[in-house]
Write an enzyme that holds these catalytic residues in place. Structure first.
Site, PDB file in Angstrom:
ATOM      1  N   ASP A  67       0.820  -1.217   0.000  1.00 39.04           N
ATOM      2  CA  ASP A  67       0.000   0.000   0.000  1.00 39.04           C
ATOM      3  C   ASP A  67       0.850   1.260   0.000  1.00 39.04           C
ATOM      4  O   ASP A  67       2.068   1.206   0.196  1.00 39.04           O
ATOM      5  CB  ASP A  67      -0.961  -0.010   1.207  1.00 39.04           C
ATOM      6  N   ASN A 136      -7.825  -2.488  14.056  1.00 39.08           N
ATOM      7  CA  ASN A 136      -9.192  -2.841  13.630  1.00 39.08           C
ATOM      8  C   ASN A 136      -9.197  -4.049  12.693  1.00 39.08           C
ATOM      9  O   ASN A 136     -10.201  -4.325  12.041  1.00 39.08           O
ATOM     10  CB  ASN A 136      -9.879  -1.636  12.973  1.00 39.08           C
ATOM     11  N   HIS A 138      -7.293  -4.490   9.968  1.00 35.70           N
ATOM     12  CA  HIS A 138      -6.992  -4.288   8.542  1.00 35.70           C
ATOM     13  C   HIS A 138      -5.666  -4.937   8.147  1.00 35.70           C
ATOM     14  O   HIS A 138      -4.751  -5.063   8.951  1.00 35.70           O
ATOM     15  CB  HIS A 138      -7.061  -2.815   8.134  1.00 35.70           C
ATOM     16  N   GLU A 143      -9.607  -2.021   4.821  1.00 30.05           N
ATOM     17  CA  GLU A 143     -10.294  -1.630   6.047  1.00 30.05           C
ATOM     18  C   GLU A 143     -11.580  -2.446   6.232  1.00 30.05           C
ATOM     19  O   GLU A 143     -12.088  -3.046   5.270  1.00 30.05           O
ATOM     20  CB  GLU A 143     -10.668  -0.140   5.959  1.00 30.05           C
TER      21      GLU A 143
END
Ligand code: GLP
Length: 250
Positions: A67, A136, A138, A143
């Site tokens: 990313d 979270n 990811h 996400e």
């Protein structure tokens, strides 16, 4: 999926680096999928040590990163291109022409996503993919969402991710709100996946990954379906699994 207990951060990093090094030793032209964040830094340090002491040769290796923030130049010290150069590339004999990271400066989202997906396809996909995990759940910047998104895409970062990553920036206002990320197609297509996690702030994400229902709201849980995924965690990251699903640690 294999859950691996590592006694501490150094041991987690050494196990992950050994898996990656074995791939490079046996397949010198392999495609390494690389990750950023603080967790893989120890893995990279260990790979650098192996390069210097054990002749681990990166000269024919190709790399694809997961990313990149949209809008940051490569020389911005918060870009993932900069991170990779500082934490791995400049220390080993990698050919920079063989390294690939989404281009955060391409304003044309469709063009950049198609270009990056085609780059990975042209290399024949990823041989071994290193992953961290967000608080979270990811992976890359995939996400929590209603669906597992398949291809490379641009994503609006969640508030949780912006807050978690603000520690690397001067202020939270400087954290980009959009990023390009590899999707689940290339991650799941990787022949081997190595996910590293340490610290109590990852305990919930690791519990959801290994013991929860596979669910796109917990993005890493897709790895439950990967045939050759190593989830390498220190004791703190495993603390909730130890409490609520100890049978998974046997
Ligand atoms: C970022 C990256 C992820 C990484 C995550 C966790 O959001 N895009 O690839 O896994 O941070 O970072 P850390 O290892 O610093 O907790």
């Amino acid at each position: 999926m294999k859950l691996i207990y590592a006694k501490d951060y150094d041991s987690m990093s050494a196990i992950a680096a050994t898996l990656i090094a074995n791939e490079v030793y046996t397949n010198p032209t392999c495609v390494l999928g690389l990750a950023t964040g603080s967790t893989p830094v120890g893995t990279y340090k260990e790979l650098i040590r192996m390069h210097k002491n054990n002749d681990l040769d990166f000269s024919k290796v190709n790399t694809v990163n997961l990313d990149e923030y949209k809008g940051l130049t490569k020389d911005n010290d918060q870009s993932y291109a900069y991170f990779m150069y500082e934490n791995l590339f400049k220390h080993v004999n990698i050919d920079m022409e063989k390294t690939n990271i989404p281009n955060g400066l391409n304003e044309d989202i469709e063009d950049e996503c198609n270009r990056y997906e085609a780059v990975i396809d042209s290399l024949g996909g990823v041989d071994i993919q290193l992953l961290g995990i967000g608080q979270n759940g990811h992976i890359g910047f995939n996400e929590p969402d209603k669906v597992f998104v398949s291809k490379t895409h641009a994503i609006e970062l969640t508030q949780n991710t912006i807050e978690a990553n603000a520690r690397f920036f001067n202020s939270i206002d400087e954290v980009p709100t959009v990023a390009y990320t590899m999707g689940n197609r290339q991650i799941m297509n990787a022949k081997t996946v190595v996910l590293v996690a340490n610290g109590a702030n990852k305990a919930q994400a690791i519990y959801d990954l290994v013991a929860g229902d596979a669910n796109p709201m917990s993005p890493a849980s897709i790895l439950q379906f990967h045939q050759n995924a190593y989830i390498i965690c220190d004791e703190a990251a495993l603390s909730l699994v130890a409490q609520k699903a100890p049978e998974l640690l046997k």
